[in-house]
Design an enzyme around this catalytic site. Sequence first.
Site, PDB file in Angstrom:
ATOM      1  CB  ILE A 148      -0.707  27.259 -30.562  1.00 49.27           C
ATOM      2  CG1 ILE A 148      -0.241  26.842 -29.524  1.00 49.27           C
ATOM      3  CG2 ILE A 148       0.684  28.582 -30.302  1.00 49.27           C
ATOM      4  CD1 ILE A 148       1.102  25.851 -29.161  1.00 49.27           C
ATOM      5  CD  GLU A 149      -5.700  28.525 -36.046  1.00 51.73           C
ATOM      6  OE1 GLU A 149      -5.252  28.970 -37.427  1.00 51.73           O
ATOM      7  OE2 GLU A 149      -6.480  27.347 -35.432  1.00 51.73           O
TER       8      GLU A 149
END
Length: 324
Positions: A148-149
């Site tokens: 998750i970025e």
Amino acid sequence: MKTVRRLAALAAAAGAALATAAGVATAAPAARLAAAPDPVLASPYLYQWAGQTSASAAMSATGIKTFTLAFMLSDGGCNPKWDGDRSLTGSDKTLIQGIRAAGGDVIPSFGGWSGTKLGAKCTSASALAGAYQKVIDAYGLKAIDLDIENTDEFENATVQDRILNAVKIAKQKNPGLRVVITIGTETSGPNDWGKRLIKQAKAIGAPVDVWSVMPFDFSSGGDMAGKTKSAVDGLAAQLKSTFGWDSATAYRHAGLSSMNGKTDNPGEVVSVADFTAIRDYAASRHLGRFTFWATNRDCSGGGECSGISQPKYAFTKIVAGYHG
């Protein structure tokens, strides 16, 4: 991983052709699959758009058994495809079958820095869980990594909550499925967005098995082993505070994903000696995950390699020797 992941978006169109270079043997017998190793614990990233894409070559040279395969993205809607354009039934399936035939296993990674993400494109938690399920069913997975970025997923409260609720659904539907969440970090541990994600997992009741940070892209250099230790200690402290765990439990639910050689920040380097020290630290804390980006770059020099002088597959060999 930002620079490399930006390249992923540009290279996705060529991904299908390049993927064939990674081919390893055919499907594994059921008995071999049943004995496959833990795909979460020591599983370097491997992608199919550049560099050393061959799983079989890395396995033969290092003894590594598991890989984190990058990246599962959106095809433009709420449908999963490798790098956003390769089907679940093509060359990547052959790659997975070959790794398993050689006694290994895989954990697909959803997301990354660039590209079109399922978390943003699926408009509900149930739809997102359905996208995860397609991949779980396609390969009979034991674990998934949710990387998750960026602003579309990590720095977006709505999408964070959607992902966590989808995790809850996926875990309910797939008893025994293990979920890793991978996020960026500061040297002191997760930033405010990372802390929010961890706290929301507790509030929502999303059972994440391992929280893994990416301890690089901090600055222009310095003691990367020391900075990594500080970042993971900060993660463990946040897990203790949020979930009420003791130190040993918090570290078993913590992990790290380093980057070999030159990182995305000019002047910042993770050497073989640094990574060895990081491995020793991970073993002393019995971390639940120890990996790096990426086996493709695990070679000497520039171009698609690490940018430093190093023995071929040096970092992958270090991961192969990690036993928790």
